[in-house]
Design an enzyme around this catalytic site. Structure first.
Site, PDB file in Angstrom:
ATOM      1  N   ASP A 137       0.790  -1.228   0.000  1.00 10.19           N
ATOM      2  CA  ASP A 137       0.000   0.000   0.000  1.00 10.19           C
ATOM      3  C   ASP A 137       0.823   1.280   0.000  1.00 10.19           C
ATOM      4  OD1 ASP A 137      -2.578   1.083  -0.198  1.00 10.19           O
ATOM      5  OD2 ASP A 137      -2.616   1.586   1.925  1.00 10.19           O
ATOM      6  N   ASP A 175      -3.948  -4.692  -5.136  1.00  8.42           N
ATOM      7  CA  ASP A 175      -3.150  -3.492  -5.424  1.00  8.42           C
ATOM      8  C   ASP A 175      -1.685  -3.765  -5.735  1.00  8.42           C
ATOM      9  OD1 ASP A 175      -5.479  -2.145  -4.837  1.00  8.42           O
ATOM     10  OD2 ASP A 175      -4.797  -1.349  -2.916  1.00  8.42           O
ATOM     11  N   ASP A 328     -12.343   2.394   4.820  1.00  8.77           N
ATOM     12  CA  ASP A 328     -11.164   2.434   3.953  1.00  8.77           C
ATOM     13  C   ASP A 328      -9.969   3.063   4.657  1.00  8.77           C
ATOM     14  OD1 ASP A 328     -12.324   1.311   1.593  1.00  8.77           O
ATOM     15  OD2 ASP A 328     -13.344   3.204   1.240  1.00  8.77           O
TER      16      ASP A 328
END
Length: 355
Positions: A137, A175, A328
């Site tokens: 991330d 991701d 989130d």
């Protein structure tokens, strides 16, 4: 930018009935409401361990395992105990649907075994999400991941041991590949390491007899040219995976993802794909000025319920990979990433009911 998908959604009142009926206590007003609800039977058993099944009538309630101890289930119990039938109905729209089980780092073998054994008992495959790759991330709200490559290899090995020969669908590292395309996100000296770790993980997971593996491939707003994702997928082992996953934790419409995924599939050997529809009922938030438009955006709605009856030859399933109702991150008033965001959960369900 995109229209709504109201035609793909059923109203939460129907979805809530079964769960509310099971939990109702005789003599309460909520129990009386539940006893008036339609008495549909539980999901039928899946005929094949690694493939989700639907009910004989063609509906798609819980084609995957529903975690009875999820945060959504806990929120539902609280709402029911308060006697607020309307709020309970909204939360039930989330709690009764199968969602991704994001495995932790402390004891992944025990956790994977517990989930797959419970799912096997229910005769439904679970949806597991593996999210622990080093440099995860880009240091944002969900930063972290395994401290070293060998630590990640050990974590994957323990997950594999925990799954064993039981059925599971796995979405691998949301991701990760898309972040490799973002300049400055993952240091260049670690790119080859990440491809190697993903490829090894695909090999280990795909060797399990009841496991289906989908490599995350971003979403059509993030990687707008699907050709840019071809080499990363190939280097990460897409040839051995069952396919790729799109729209994880995002809000792009199902139509946009189907179009994008179909184009990408044609470039990677016709691989099938799955789409996260957990919160895309109203599509993405409008405007491009907000760099955190993906983070707890207001006005969103639950999307198509999890199902393998997608009507699209290349789409194996619409899934709730991101658990709707969980934050989130600490943006737009949200709690830390992954924690239950009650007001946001209610908004998602309410907007799905009244688009």
């Amino acid at each position: 930018m995109y229209g709504t998908e109201a035609g793909h959604r059923r109203r939460p009142a129907r979805r809530a009935a079964a769960r509310r009926r099971r939990r109702a206590v005789a003599g309460t007003a909520l129990a009386a409401t539940v006893l008036l609800a339609a008495c549909s039977s539980p999901d039928d058993a899946s005929p094949r361990p690694a493939q989700a099944s639907e009910r004989p009538d063609g509906s798609s309630e819980a084609p995957f395992w529903v975690n009875p101890d999820s945060r959504a289930q806990q929120a539902l119990a609280t709402a029911e105990e308060s006697g607020d039938a309307q709020e309970a109905e909204l939360v039930a729209a989330i709690a009764e649907q199968p969602a991704g089980q994001w495995l932790g780092t402390e004891d992944p073998e025990t956790e994977a075994r517990r989930i797959t054994e419970a799912a096997q008992e229910a005769d439904r495959p679970p949806l597991l999400v593996l999210y622990n790759i080093p440099h995860r991330d880009c240091g944002q709200y969900s930063e972290g991941g395994a401290p070293t490559a060998d630590a990640y290899r050990d974590w994957i090995a323990r997950v594999v041991s925990g799954i064993g020969d039981r059925a599971a669908w796995v979405v691998l590292e949301p991701d990760a590949l898309a972040h490799l395309l973002v300049p400055g996100c993952v240091p260049g000296e670690f790119h080859e390491e990440q491809y190697t770790l993903l490829r090894e993980a695909v090999e280990s997971l795909s060797a399990l007899p009841g496991t289906r593996v989908y490599l995350d491939a971003g979403n059509p707003q993030w990687v707008q040219d699907p050709g840019g994702m071809v080499e990363p997928l190939q280097r990460a082992g897409i040839a051995q995976a069952d396919g790729f996953a799109l729209n994880v934790s995002n809000y792009q419409t199902t139509e946009a993802n189907v179009e994008y995924g179909t184009r990408l599939s044609s470039m990677v050997g016709g691989k099938h794909f799955v789409i996260d529809t957990s919160r895309n009922g109203n599509g993405p938030a409008e405007g491009v000025g907000d760099e955190e438009a993906w983070c707890n955006p207001p006005g969103r709605a639950l999307g198509t319920e999890p199902t393998t009856r997608t009507g699209e030859e290349l789409v194996d399933a619409f899934l709730w990979i991101k658990r709707p109702g969980e934050s989130d991150g600490t943006c737009k008033g949200g709690p830390p990433a992954g924690e239950w965001h009650h007001s946001y959960a209610l908004e998602l369900a309410r907007n799905a009911t009244h688009p």
